[in-house]
Design a protein around this motif. Structure first.
Motif, PDB file in Angstrom:
ATOM      1  N   ARG A 155       0.818  -1.214   0.000  1.00 15.45           N
ATOM      2  CA  ARG A 155       0.000   0.000   0.000  1.00 15.45           C
ATOM      3  C   ARG A 155       0.856   1.270   0.000  1.00 15.45           C
ATOM      4  O   ARG A 155       0.333   2.372  -0.070  1.00 15.45           O
ATOM      5  CB  ARG A 155      -0.933   0.009   1.208  1.00 15.45           C
ATOM      6  CG  ARG A 155      -0.275   0.329   2.518  1.00 15.45           C
ATOM      7  CD  ARG A 155      -1.258   0.250   3.658  1.00 15.45           C
ATOM      8  NE  ARG A 155      -0.643   0.602   4.930  1.00 15.45           N
ATOM      9  CZ  ARG A 155      -1.186   0.365   6.106  1.00 15.45           C
ATOM     10  NH1 ARG A 155      -2.355  -0.259   6.173  1.00 15.45           N
ATOM     11  NH2 ARG A 155      -0.572   0.727   7.209  1.00 15.45           N
ATOM     12  N   GLY A 156       2.159   1.148   0.085  1.00 12.38           N
ATOM     13  CA  GLY A 156       3.046   2.302   0.019  1.00 12.38           C
ATOM     14  C   GLY A 156       3.756   2.565   1.332  1.00 12.38           C
ATOM     15  O   GLY A 156       3.281   2.176   2.398  1.00 12.38           O
ATOM     16  N   TYR A 157       4.897   3.241   1.244  1.00 13.54           N
ATOM     17  CA  TYR A 157       5.715   3.476   2.427  1.00 13.54           C
ATOM     18  C   TYR A 157       6.674   4.626   2.142  1.00 13.54           C
ATOM     19  O   TYR A 157       6.899   5.015   0.986  1.00 13.54           O
ATOM     20  CB  TYR A 157       6.505   2.208   2.794  1.00 13.54           C
ATOM     21  CG  TYR A 157       7.149   1.556   1.603  1.00 13.54           C
ATOM     22  CD1 TYR A 157       8.382   1.995   1.110  1.00 13.54           C
ATOM     23  CD2 TYR A 157       6.506   0.513   0.932  1.00 13.54           C
ATOM     24  CE1 TYR A 157       8.952   1.413   0.004  1.00 13.54           C
ATOM     25  CE2 TYR A 157       7.076  -0.069  -0.187  1.00 13.54           C
ATOM     26  CZ  TYR A 157       8.300   0.384  -0.641  1.00 13.54           C
ATOM     27  OH  TYR A 157       8.863  -0.183  -1.749  1.00 13.54           O
ATOM     28  N   ARG A 158       7.245   5.180   3.200  1.00 14.83           N
ATOM     29  CA  ARG A 158       8.218   6.256   3.089  1.00 14.83           C
ATOM     30  C   ARG A 158       9.608   5.707   3.398  1.00 14.83           C
ATOM     31  O   ARG A 158       9.772   4.872   4.277  1.00 14.83           O
ATOM     32  CB  ARG A 158       7.881   7.391   4.051  1.00 14.83           C
ATOM     33  CG  ARG A 158       6.521   8.021   3.786  1.00 14.83           C
ATOM     34  CD  ARG A 158       6.146   9.010   4.861  1.00 14.83           C
ATOM     35  NE  ARG A 158       7.052  10.149   4.873  1.00 14.83           N
ATOM     36  CZ  ARG A 158       6.953  11.155   5.736  1.00 14.83           C
ATOM     37  NH1 ARG A 158       5.996  11.134   6.668  1.00 14.83           N
ATOM     38  NH2 ARG A 158       7.799  12.163   5.686  1.00 14.83           N
ATOM     39  N   SER A 159      10.587   6.201   2.673  1.00 16.06           N
ATOM     40  CA  SER A 159      11.954   5.726   2.875  1.00 16.06           C
ATOM     41  C   SER A 159      12.623   6.451   4.036  1.00 16.06           C
ATOM     42  O   SER A 159      12.330   7.626   4.327  1.00 16.06           O
ATOM     43  CB  SER A 159      12.785   5.934   1.614  1.00 16.06           C
ATOM     44  OG  SER A 159      12.372   5.070   0.589  1.00 16.06           O
ATOM     45  N   LEU A 160      13.511   5.742   4.704  1.00 16.74           N
ATOM     46  CA  LEU A 160      14.356   6.336   5.727  1.00 16.74           C
ATOM     47  C   LEU A 160      15.542   7.026   5.068  1.00 16.74           C
ATOM     48  O   LEU A 160      16.060   6.558   4.056  1.00 16.74           O
ATOM     49  CB  LEU A 160      14.893   5.242   6.663  1.00 16.74           C
ATOM     50  CG  LEU A 160      13.923   4.460   7.529  1.00 16.74           C
ATOM     51  CD1 LEU A 160      14.637   3.242   8.109  1.00 16.74           C
ATOM     52  CD2 LEU A 160      13.380   5.332   8.640  1.00 16.74           C
ATOM     53  N   ARG A 161      15.989   8.121   5.655  1.00 12.20           N
ATOM     54  CA  ARG A 161      17.246   8.754   5.265  1.00 12.20           C
ATOM     55  C   ARG A 161      18.152   8.730   6.492  1.00 12.20           C
ATOM     56  O   ARG A 161      17.885   9.440   7.468  1.00 12.20           O
ATOM     57  CB  ARG A 161      17.007  10.177   4.767  1.00 12.20           C
ATOM     58  CG  ARG A 161      16.201  10.237   3.470  1.00 12.20           C
ATOM     59  CD  ARG A 161      16.021  11.663   2.994  1.00 12.20           C
ATOM     60  NE  ARG A 161      15.236  11.716   1.775  1.00 12.20           N
ATOM     61  CZ  ARG A 161      15.716  11.608   0.537  1.00 12.20           C
ATOM     62  NH1 ARG A 161      17.030  11.438   0.373  1.00 12.20           N
ATOM     63  NH2 ARG A 161      14.934  11.664  -0.518  1.00 12.20           N
ATOM     64  N   ILE A 162      19.167   7.883   6.441  1.00 10.63           N
ATOM     65  CA  ILE A 162      19.984   7.626   7.622  1.00 10.63           C
ATOM     66  C   ILE A 162      21.470   7.587   7.257  1.00 10.63           C
ATOM     67  O   ILE A 162      21.835   7.300   6.122  1.00 10.63           O
ATOM     68  CB  ILE A 162      19.601   6.285   8.294  1.00 10.63           C
ATOM     69  CG1 ILE A 162      19.624   5.134   7.278  1.00 10.63           C
ATOM     70  CG2 ILE A 162      18.240   6.386   8.972  1.00 10.63           C
ATOM     71  CD1 ILE A 162      19.297   3.768   7.853  1.00 10.63           C
ATOM     72  N   ASP A 163      22.298   7.901   8.247  1.00 18.22           N
ATOM     73  CA  ASP A 163      23.736   7.652   8.166  1.00 18.22           C
ATOM     74  C   ASP A 163      24.029   6.398   8.966  1.00 18.22           C
ATOM     75  O   ASP A 163      23.580   6.261  10.116  1.00 18.22           O
ATOM     76  CB  ASP A 163      24.534   8.822   8.744  1.00 18.22           C
ATOM     77  CG  ASP A 163      24.468  10.064   7.869  1.00 18.22           C
ATOM     78  OD1 ASP A 163      24.135   9.936   6.683  1.00 18.22           O
ATOM     79  OD2 ASP A 163      24.738  11.157   8.392  1.00 18.22           O
ATOM     80  N   VAL A 164      24.788   5.487   8.372  1.00 20.18           N
ATOM     81  CA  VAL A 164      25.144   4.236   9.044  1.00 20.18           C
ATOM     82  C   VAL A 164      26.665   4.150   9.102  1.00 20.18           C
ATOM     83  O   VAL A 164      27.345   4.170   8.075  1.00 20.18           O
ATOM     84  CB  VAL A 164      24.568   3.012   8.309  1.00 20.18           C
ATOM     85  CG1 VAL A 164      24.983   1.727   9.019  1.00 20.18           C
ATOM     86  CG2 VAL A 164      23.054   3.102   8.220  1.00 20.18           C
ATOM     87  N   SER A 165      27.196   4.065  10.333  1.00 13.47           N
ATOM     88  CA  SER A 165      28.648   4.039  10.528  1.00 13.47           C
ATOM     89  C   SER A 165      29.060   2.774  11.256  1.00 13.47           C
ATOM     90  O   SER A 165      28.395   2.345  12.204  1.00 13.47           O
ATOM     91  CB  SER A 165      29.092   5.263  11.345  1.00 13.47           C
ATOM     92  OG  SER A 165      30.464   5.174  11.683  1.00 13.47           O
TER      93      SER A 165
END
Length: 315
Positions: free
Chosen positions: A176-186
């Motif tokens: 049904r749809g979704y929003r993407s995460l915007r993340i920094d991964v270290s």
């Protein structure tokens, strides 16, 4: 492990498909026949899980015994976290829908067989994962997967706690749809900027094997390694294809899925610094960022008489 070790048994009456009262009678009869001291601590509408677990742990500490979790992965997680903090041995009698933790240690879902195995069991060190200070045994995740779990619970309330209901509800949420995460991964040496529907961290080799992630063998070593999975930004039809690959045990071959083994990662959101919704063994938590995923600094002590071997049929 002394054969008279007292057991403080935390039981969730809502887990599994069977009659909770019958399961409790079976567990009690098996323990009484063996002469094992025990006491039940029951979770119900008037006795929330956190209070019940605290009472059981206090009793186990006073009696010099072990605490036992009866229920699904969520119940087991709560009891395991308390047992780990208080350095108490843990027993598990699985009664949930998927039972990844129990199946990983060859603990049967049948109440009598599981209780007999507990009576024969010896303490073994097993790895647990952590996100910040929250313990997890199977997985922790953020983004789309926590939403899937929330929607799944609503469907289960209507249609029952069955695997097909869980799978169907997950499919509906994803499509049904979704929003993407915007993340920094270290990982401490390199930071990557990611845009992804979900970040999934696994501590359970069986679950990794079932969906086809090669990092299952890394997690199985029980040496502090966890497995991560991120998806590239994709459309609904591509997501449907990934779901199918996971069901067939081939997710590791998908070009839109990136899996990796790690010791520790720090996840920082790009836009917002409020609490983040995190799924921990099927339960929703709100945690302050940054989120640090790693293996727990010391093992969990599990009472078990068997453990699944690599390549063994999970059943």
């Amino acid at each position: 492990m002394p054969n008279d070790l007292p057991l403080a048994i935390v039981m969730n009456a809502g887990s599994g498909h069977g009659d909770a009262a019958a399961a409790r009678d079976t567990i009690r009869a098996t323990l009484e026949a063996a002469g094992r001291p025990h006491r039940f601590f029951l979770i119900d509408d008037d006795h929330p899980i956190t209070e019940v677990v605290a009472d059981a742990v206090a009793h186990a500490k006073h009696e010099g015994g072990a605490v036992v979790a009866v229920g699904g992965d969520g119940t087991i997680n709560c009891v395991a976290g308390a047992a780990w903090r208080e350095q108490l041995p843990l027993g598990v009698l699985p009664q949930g829908t998927f039972n990844f933790f129990g199946r990983s240690h060859n603990i049967p879902a049948d109440a009598r067989e599981a209780t007999e195995g507990l009576l024969r069991g010896t303490p073994r060190n097993v790895q647990a994962g952590m996100v910040n200070d929250r313990l997890f045994l199977v997985n922790g995740s953020l983004g789309l997967y926590p939403q899937v779990l929330e929607d799944r619970e609503a469907w289960k309330q209507r249609l029952g706690r069955h695997r097909l209901v869980a799978l169907w509800s997950g499919l509906v949420t994803m499509m049904r749809g979704y929003r993407s995460l915007r993340i920094d991964v270290s990982d401490g040496t390199r930071t990557r900027q990611l845009r992804t529907p979900t970040l999934f961290v696994g501590n359970n080799a069986l679950q990794m094997e079932i969906i086809g992630l090669p990092e299952a063998s890394d997690v199985f070593r029980n040496d502090g390694t966890l497995a991560g999975l991120v998806l590239k930004p994709i459309g609904r039809l591509t997501m449907l294809g990934l779901i199918l690959r996971g069901a067939l045990g081939r997710l590791g071959d998908a070009e839109n899925a990136i899996s990796f083994a790690f010791r520790e990662i720090t996840v920082t959101p790009k836009r917002h610094r409020e609490k983040m919704k995190v799924a921990v063994d099927g339960e929703i938590e709100w945690l302050d960022p940054p989120l640090v995923f790693r293996a727990a600094p010391r093992p969990l002590v599990l009472i078990t008489d068997g453990e699944r071997q690599p390549g063994e049929d999970p059943g």
